[in-house]
Design a protein around this motif. Structure first.
Motif, PDB file in Angstrom:
ATOM      1  N   LEU A  31       6.484   2.316  -8.917  1.00 48.13           N
ATOM      2  CA  LEU A  31       7.458   2.545  -7.852  1.00 48.13           C
ATOM      3  C   LEU A  31       6.777   2.512  -6.489  1.00 48.13           C
ATOM      4  N   ALA A  32       5.593   3.124  -6.386  1.00 52.17           N
ATOM      5  CA  ALA A  32       4.877   3.141  -5.111  1.00 52.17           C
ATOM      6  C   ALA A  32       4.468   1.742  -4.683  1.00 52.17           C
ATOM      7  N   VAL A  33       4.015   0.934  -5.622  1.00 60.48           N
ATOM      8  CA  VAL A  33       3.636  -0.450  -5.314  1.00 60.48           C
ATOM      9  C   VAL A  33       4.853  -1.225  -4.823  1.00 60.48           C
ATOM     10  N   HIS A  34       5.980  -1.020  -5.479  1.00 61.33           N
ATOM     11  CA  HIS A  34       7.206  -1.716  -5.060  1.00 61.33           C
ATOM     12  C   HIS A  34       7.636  -1.297  -3.663  1.00 61.33           C
ATOM     13  N   LYS A  35       7.520  -0.024  -3.363  1.00 66.59           N
ATOM     14  CA  LYS A  35       7.926   0.452  -2.041  1.00 66.59           C
ATOM     15  C   LYS A  35       7.029  -0.112  -0.944  1.00 66.59           C
ATOM     16  N   ALA A  36       5.756  -0.337  -1.278  1.00 66.09           N
ATOM     17  CA  ALA A  36       4.842  -0.901  -0.289  1.00 66.09           C
ATOM     18  C   ALA A  36       5.154  -2.359   0.006  1.00 66.09           C
ATOM     19  N   ASP A  37       5.646  -3.080  -0.989  1.00 67.82           N
ATOM     20  CA  ASP A  37       5.933  -4.514  -0.850  1.00 67.82           C
ATOM     21  C   ASP A  37       7.005  -4.858  -1.878  1.00 67.82           C
ATOM     22  N   ASP A  45      -5.184   5.690  -0.026  1.00 67.68           N
ATOM     23  CA  ASP A  45      -3.797   6.149   0.003  1.00 67.68           C
ATOM     24  C   ASP A  45      -3.629   7.321   0.966  1.00 67.68           C
ATOM     25  N   LEU A  46      -4.575   8.260   0.947  1.00 67.89           N
ATOM     26  CA  LEU A  46      -4.504   9.389   1.859  1.00 67.89           C
ATOM     27  C   LEU A  46      -4.610   8.942   3.316  1.00 67.89           C
ATOM     28  N   LEU A  47      -5.524   8.014   3.586  1.00 66.35           N
ATOM     29  CA  LEU A  47      -5.680   7.516   4.953  1.00 66.35           C
ATOM     30  C   LEU A  47      -4.427   6.800   5.439  1.00 66.35           C
ATOM     31  N   SER A  48      -3.725   6.148   4.518  1.00 66.86           N
ATOM     32  CA  SER A  48      -2.547   5.370   4.909  1.00 66.86           C
ATOM     33  C   SER A  48      -1.422   6.252   5.426  1.00 66.86           C
ATOM     34  N   GLU A  49      -1.425   7.523   5.037  1.00 71.84           N
ATOM     35  CA  GLU A  49      -0.354   8.418   5.463  1.00 71.84           C
ATOM     36  C   GLU A  49      -0.518   8.867   6.902  1.00 71.84           C
ATOM     37  N   GLY A  50      -1.740   8.692   7.450  1.00 75.35           N
ATOM     38  CA  GLY A  50      -1.936   8.963   8.863  1.00 75.35           C
ATOM     39  C   GLY A  50      -2.097  10.412   9.232  1.00 75.35           C
ATOM     40  N   ASN A  51      -2.095  11.322   8.237  1.00 80.79           N
ATOM     41  CA  ASN A  51      -2.248  12.739   8.582  1.00 80.79           C
ATOM     42  C   ASN A  51      -3.541  13.328   8.030  1.00 80.79           C
ATOM     43  N   CYS A  52      -4.458  12.439   7.617  1.00 77.73           N
ATOM     44  CA  CYS A  52      -5.780  12.892   7.196  1.00 77.73           C
ATOM     45  C   CYS A  52      -6.801  12.466   8.243  1.00 77.73           C
ATOM     46  N   ASP A  53      -7.783  13.304   8.456  1.00 76.29           N
ATOM     47  CA  ASP A  53      -8.820  13.002   9.424  1.00 76.29           C
ATOM     48  C   ASP A  53      -9.432  11.642   9.107  1.00 76.29           C
ATOM     49  N   ASN A  54      -9.536  10.781  10.093  1.00 75.07           N
ATOM     50  CA  ASN A  54      -9.902   9.382   9.878  1.00 75.07           C
ATOM     51  C   ASN A  54     -11.245   9.035  10.497  1.00 75.07           C
ATOM     52  N   ARG A  55     -12.134  10.039  10.604  1.00 78.92           N
ATOM     53  CA  ARG A  55     -13.441   9.775  11.183  1.00 78.92           C
ATOM     54  C   ARG A  55     -14.322   9.004  10.215  1.00 78.92           C
ATOM     55  N   LEU A  72      -4.054  -2.528   0.380  1.00 74.94           N
ATOM     56  CA  LEU A  72      -4.950  -3.656   0.637  1.00 74.94           C
ATOM     57  C   LEU A  72      -4.326  -4.973   0.213  1.00 74.94           C
ATOM     58  N   SER A  73      -3.786  -4.984  -0.997  1.00 77.63           N
ATOM     59  CA  SER A  73      -3.215  -6.188  -1.576  1.00 77.63           C
ATOM     60  C   SER A  73      -2.180  -5.797  -2.621  1.00 77.63           C
ATOM     61  N   PRO A  74      -0.899  -5.738  -2.249  1.00 75.21           N
ATOM     62  CA  PRO A  74       0.124  -5.399  -3.239  1.00 75.21           C
ATOM     63  C   PRO A  74       0.105  -6.335  -4.446  1.00 75.21           C
ATOM     64  N   GLY A  75      -0.267  -7.586  -4.227  1.00 71.13           N
ATOM     65  CA  GLY A  75      -0.357  -8.518  -5.336  1.00 71.13           C
ATOM     66  C   GLY A  75      -1.397  -8.091  -6.354  1.00 71.13           C
ATOM     67  N   ARG A  76      -2.546  -7.617  -5.873  1.00 69.78           N
ATOM     68  CA  ARG A  76      -3.572  -7.120  -6.784  1.00 69.78           C
ATOM     69  C   ARG A  76      -3.113  -5.852  -7.486  1.00 69.78           C
ATOM     70  N   ALA A  77      -2.387  -4.994  -6.784  1.00 72.44           N
ATOM     71  CA  ALA A  77      -1.866  -3.774  -7.401  1.00 72.44           C
ATOM     72  C   ALA A  77      -0.893  -4.122  -8.525  1.00 72.44           C
ATOM     73  N   ARG A  78      -0.026  -5.104  -8.270  1.00 71.61           N
ATOM     74  CA  ARG A  78       0.897  -5.525  -9.324  1.00 71.61           C
ATOM     75  C   ARG A  78       0.125  -6.126 -10.502  1.00 71.61           C
ATOM     76  N   LEU A 112      -4.647   0.196  -4.025  1.00 72.20           N
ATOM     77  CA  LEU A 112      -4.614  -1.261  -3.851  1.00 72.20           C
ATOM     78  C   LEU A 112      -3.374  -1.732  -3.106  1.00 72.20           C
ATOM     79  N   ARG A 113      -2.286  -0.988  -3.238  1.00 74.88           N
ATOM     80  CA  ARG A 113      -1.045  -1.434  -2.580  1.00 74.88           C
ATOM     81  C   ARG A 113      -1.209  -1.519  -1.066  1.00 74.88           C
TER      82      ARG A 113
END
Length: 423
Positions: free
Chosen positions: A108-114, A403-413, A46-52, A43-44
């Motif tokens: 911690l991950a949510v905070h780092k995103a926003d 989350d995996l797609l956000s890192e940019g090193n996973c196949d994104n087809r 898409l919407s950090p607010g929703r993740a929080r 969720l972080r």
């Protein structure tokens, strides 16, 4: 947003209740503890607010003793939609069990995103209380490890690792399973397993949620995640300008106890331990791989050798099998008795990255994304064929795909979904 991201986002939107996310609309219609933590990782993006909001909602149900309940019941959901529901637990709007402590890492991950210092400052004392509860009230073995008192607390409900400890537990009767209305019987725990689960839960409830009963087990996965959570707490403390050394020391103590108590050097593996008998439970399950998340794990090379060997074949199958591929009881489709789960794959991938196994981590990440999309974000998958099992549109599968797609090193087809069953 590409097609894969849109599909994953749609799953989370469809399972959103307004303050939290259900794992699935039919099978799991309430909020689950470690599910919400994994959901927050996705969720972080898409919407950090929703993740929080997800994490705040969960911790609003925290008990006075510090425990975070494994289920927070949605009052708008009919009581008969899930068993055991709120009337079973006698605990208001929650259950009385717990699940693995992945929440600090998620926060911690949510905070780092926003970055949101107020969010961290609000959650920090709640996380401290949560970890203190586990360390003080659950150290049944006296070795500095948390003991679980029910298989559900491991998050890996009917793992073969619990069979031996459950064997002497009588079966409860007179209840109606609701899960079979939403899932194939062959994918779910057996009636006998479920009867023992209900008996254990009722006994713990009747003790006032204080007395450990017939099932008391030190689980390597749960304890590894607690050690990692304390490392995350150290980072949170530093963000807040608070002392962090105590958290790192706590992590080191758990890691040391893990290696001294649950590590078998001959097997190259971490096994669960039955506190009642003092014996290791020598079943190779995915929980024994989770200590890889600890960056200073001294036995990591030996554990990696087991992970890539014939029992798990990491990198040569789909995801991370939940049970030993060579064991006679391996079942590729039944819940935690063989199938691969995206959250375990995601955690093991974190461990691979922390130990420098970048190529294997990349391969695993790409497979997790491909399998998730192809199976309609299935709850779990056959590690040999990649076929989906369990419910579909499962929230943590979708969230961790994001989350995996956000890192940019996973196949994104845009992967083609698997055909409907029977086609």
């Amino acid at each position: 947003m590409n097609v894969t991201r849109e599909r994953a986002a749609a799953v989370l939107a469809g399972n959103w209740l307004g303050a939290s996310t259900v794992p699935s609309r039919g099978l799991y219609p309430h909020q689950w503890s470690w599910d919400s933590a994994f959901i927050a990782f996705g969720l972080r993006h898409l919407s950090p607010g929703r993740a929080r909001r997800e994490l705040r909602t969960l911790f609003a149900a925290q008990w006075p003793d510090g425990r975070v309940p494994h289920i927070v019941f949605d009052p708008a959901t009919p009581p008969e939609a899930y068993f055991p529901g709120p009337s079973f637990w006698h605990a208001g709007r929650t259950s009385g069990l717990v699940q693995p402590p992945v929440h600090a890492r998620a926060a911690l991950a949510v905070h780092k995103a926003d970055p949101d210092r107020e969010f961290l400052a609000t959650l920090y004392p709640k996380l401290v209380a949560w970890h203190d509860y586990l360390r003080t009230c659950r150290d049944a073995g006296g070795r500095g490890l948390v003991a679980i008192v029910h298989p559900w607390e491991s998050g890996m409900d009917n793992s073969p690792a619990w069979d031996e400890a459950l064997a002497h537990v009588p079966l409860a009767t007179g209840f109606v399973r609701r899960d079979l209305q939403h899932g194939e019987a062959g994918d779910r725990p057996s009636d006998d397993d479920y009867g023992r689960y209900v008996r254990l839960a009722a006994a713990y409830r009747d003790s006032g949620y204080t007395a450990a009963g017939d099932f008391v087990v030190e689980d390597p996965g749960f304890n590894a995640l607690l050690a990692d959570a304390e490392l995350a707490m150290a980072e949170i403390a530093e963000e807040l300008g608070l002392p962090a050394a105590g958290h790192r020391e706590a992590a080191a103590r758990v890691e040391k106890a893990l290696e001294e108590t649950l590590w078998d050097s001959a097997a190259g593996f971490f096994f669960a331990r039955d506190v009642r008998t003092g014996s290791l439970i020598r079943e190779h399950t995915c929980a024994g791989l989770l200590p890889l998340v600890l960056p200073d794990l001294a036995v990591a090379p030996a554990l990696l050798a087991t992970a890539t060997g014939p029992r798990f074949r990491l990198g040569r199958v789909h995801g991370v099998p939940s049970y030993d591929l060579t064991a006679p009881g391996f079942d590729a489709g039944r819940y935690w008795r063989g199938p691969s789960w995206s959250n375990v794959g995601w955690l093991v991938r974190q461990g691979l990255l922390r130990h420098g196994e970048h190529a294997l981590a990349a391969s695993l990440g790409e497979d997790l994304v491909e399998t998730a999309v192809r199976t309609g974000f299935a709850e779990y998958a056959d590690p040999l064929t990649g076929a989906g099992h369990g419910t579909r549109s499962f929230s943590w599968t979708a969230a961790l795909t994001l989350d995996l797609l956000s890192e940019g090193n996973c196949d994104n087809r845009g992967f083609a979904p698997e055909p409907p069953s029977g086609s």
